[in-house]
Design an enzyme around this catalytic site. Sequence first.
Site, short mmCIF file in Angstrom:
data_model
loop_
_atom_site.label_atom_id
_atom_site.label_comp_id
_atom_site.label_asym_id
_atom_site.label_seq_id
_atom_site.Cartn_x
_atom_site.Cartn_y
_atom_site.Cartn_z
N ARG A 32 0.82 -1.22 0.00
CA ARG A 32 0.00 0.00 0.00
C ARG A 32 0.85 1.27 0.00
O ARG A 32 0.44 2.30 -0.53
CB ARG A 32 -0.93 -0.02 1.22
CG ARG A 32 -2.04 1.05 1.19
CD ARG A 32 -3.07 0.81 2.28
NE ARG A 32 -4.18 1.74 2.21
CZ ARG A 32 -4.47 2.63 3.16
NH1 ARG A 32 -3.72 2.72 4.26
NH2 ARG A 32 -5.52 3.44 3.03
N ILE A 58 -7.31 7.43 -1.06
CA ILE A 58 -7.17 5.98 -1.14
C ILE A 58 -8.01 5.43 0.01
O ILE A 58 -7.85 5.85 1.16
CB ILE A 58 -5.69 5.55 -1.04
CG1 ILE A 58 -5.55 4.02 -1.11
CG2 ILE A 58 -5.01 6.09 0.19
CD1 ILE A 58 -4.09 3.57 -1.21
N SER A 59 -8.94 4.54 -0.29
CA SER A 59 -9.88 4.05 0.72
C SER A 59 -9.17 3.30 1.84
O SER A 59 -8.08 2.75 1.64
CB SER A 59 -10.91 3.13 0.07
OG SER A 59 -11.74 3.83 -0.83
N GLN A 60 -9.80 3.26 3.01
CA GLN A 60 -9.24 2.48 4.11
C GLN A 60 -9.24 1.01 3.73
O GLN A 60 -10.13 0.54 3.00
CB GLN A 60 -10.03 2.72 5.40
CG GLN A 60 -11.42 2.13 5.40
CD GLN A 60 -12.11 2.26 6.74
OE1 GLN A 60 -13.18 2.82 6.83
NE2 GLN A 60 -11.50 1.74 7.79
N PRO A 61 -8.25 0.26 4.18
CA PRO A 61 -8.17 -1.16 3.82
C PRO A 61 -9.44 -1.95 4.13
O PRO A 61 -9.81 -2.84 3.36
CB PRO A 61 -6.97 -1.65 4.64
CG PRO A 61 -6.09 -0.44 4.73
CD PRO A 61 -7.03 0.71 4.89
#
Length: 208
Positions: A32, A58-61
């Site tokens: 990431r 960038i979206s949270q995992p």
Amino acid sequence: MVSRRVHTLLEQLRAQGIKDEQVLDALAAVPREKFIDEAFEHKAWDNIALPIGQGQTISQPYMVARMTELLELTPQSRVLEIGTGSGYQTAILAHLVQHVCSVERIKGLQWQARRRLKQLDLHNVSTRHGDGWQGWQARAPFDAIIVTAAPPEIPTALMTQLDEGGILVLPVGEEHQFLKRVRRRGGEFIIDTVEAVRFVPLVKGELA
């Protein structure tokens, strides 16, 4: 062997209800930190969203894993992603299926994502600069469509580009947003509400 930070994140995701081990393996395999600015590199494996410029994130995992899991992918799935962004979600998908099509409205982000994917030897991705609201008709139909920004309503073009039995996963709404899963069965679209979410808006048109 995954690092301690990656292991900790995966355990957090399992605790949050992520059950698909193939999805978790894909998250462990994709670095990431390669998809974010160096200033945020120390937060790369934190379970949070991070800015990537151009007003995008960038979206949270957890959300990446949740949305990917909801797609019910197989290696043969034909996948369309709306909103390439940093390319992180694209890379996760590329680890799970034979080929991914991805549309990004911001040319600069599309170019950066393509460069990152090539650096990671992920060559099973086709990217296109265009209006995500319109999908990618020339490559349709798709078994799975994932949208990484929130339209106020579900775009008709995306539903019609689903193959029979196909699944569309996307956030929907403006002030109040909910993650939706749409499944095509015959002439019907079955829509389920999954959970409350917060995404950047899916803007119509494209930017140079």
